[in-house]
Design an enzyme around this catalytic site. Structure first.
Site, mmCIF file in Angstrom:
data_model
loop_
_atom_site.group_PDB
_atom_site.id
_atom_site.type_symbol
_atom_site.label_atom_id
_atom_site.label_comp_id
_atom_site.label_asym_id
_atom_site.label_seq_id
_atom_site.Cartn_x
_atom_site.Cartn_y
_atom_site.Cartn_z
ATOM 1 N N GLU A 188 30.833 36.754 47.099
ATOM 2 C CA GLU A 188 31.081 38.180 47.308
ATOM 3 C C GLU A 188 30.823 38.963 46.026
ATOM 4 O O GLU A 188 30.226 40.050 46.056
ATOM 5 C CB GLU A 188 32.516 38.390 47.799
ATOM 6 N N GLU B 217 35.988 30.493 53.339
ATOM 7 C CA GLU B 217 37.374 30.932 53.516
ATOM 8 C C GLU B 217 38.013 30.461 54.829
ATOM 9 O O GLU B 217 39.197 30.080 54.820
ATOM 10 C CB GLU B 217 37.462 32.467 53.419
#
Length: 255
Positions: free
Chosen positions: A107, A127
């Site tokens: 990210e 995640e």
């Protein structure tokens, strides 16, 4: 005590190094606040024209959010890594991905304008495997960077891909020679320094407004915060973190 983040300024280039190699350069809340302050100063200092972000050591760029240390501590107002909810930073950012860029690490790279990667680098959003989601910008940004089904294949499986595949999909600008990613990033920075500063800033300002208009960005960022707060309270998120720490398979309950 070692710095969480180290910085160096040379000839108008700010080099930001994530400095937690023993934790694969994962970021805790304190490191995110430190990054936010660094980006504040970068934005305000006219002598710093381009920033390069990299990781210490040769194994990881950033393995994302530290799952062991203060996982549920709040982020700065500027969001994950001091960038994901930041607006108005129109100076160029270059990610020099020297190894794993996983979860929040990828990210962070996505939040940069140019990404260069070592051939050993890999990218993924794992995640969901630990009961969480890519809410630091990944789930919001990736579907606009690659075709929808490619993005969802990555978001819904937690799979990783090597640097060459990321470059083929347009997620990496250049794959460097082995061990030369920082030198390659500096070549990109030098090319940017040969251009007029205001011209670059206005180019980025318009590009961001086109790709991520405020009418969509603000409600999506608010949703990221809401979903993050909801997931942090879930049993599965805490089970995922416990399983990660104990090196075992998690047992999901859907709650």
């Amino acid at each position: 005590m070692a710095e969480l983040i180290s910085t160096e300024v040379t000839d108008g280039i700010l080099t930001i190094t994530l400095n937690r190699p023993n934790a694969l350069n994962s970021l805790n809340a304190a490191a995110c606040f430190e990054l936010s302050d660094i980006f504040d100063r970068f934005d305000q200092d006219d002598s710093q024209r381009v920033a390069i972000i990299t990781g210490a050591g040769d194994k990881a760029f950033c393995a994302g959010h530290d799952l062991i240390e203060d996982f549920d501590e709040p982020m700065p107002e500027t969001g994950w890594a001091g960038l994901s909810h930041r607006s108005g930073l129109n100076k160029p950012l270059i990610a020099a991905v020297n190894g794993f860029a996983l979860g929040g690490g990828w990210e962070l790279a996505m939040l940069c304008d140019v990404v260069v990667a070592d051939p050993r680098a890999s990218f993924g959003l794992p995640e969901p495997k630990v009961g969480f989601a890519a809410l630091g910008g990944g789930a919001r940004l990736l579907p606009h960077r690659v075709p929808y089904h490619i993005a969802m294949g990555l978001l819904l499986t937690g799979r990783s891909m090597p640097a060459e595949d990321a470059a083929r999909l347009g997620l990496v600008n250049e794959v460097s020679a082995p061990g030369k990613v920082l030198e390659t990033a500096r070549q990109w920075a030098d090319d940017m320094l040969s251009c007029a500063p205001l011209a670059l800033q206005m180019s980025k300002q318009l590009a961001l407004a086109s790709a991520d208009p405020a009418s969509l960005r603000e409600p999506l960022q608010k949703m990221e915060v809401e979903l993050t707060n909801e997931l942090i309270k879930s049993k599965d998120a805490w089970e995922g973190m416990a399983a990660f720490a104990e090196k075992r398979a998690p047992v999901w309950t859907g709650k």
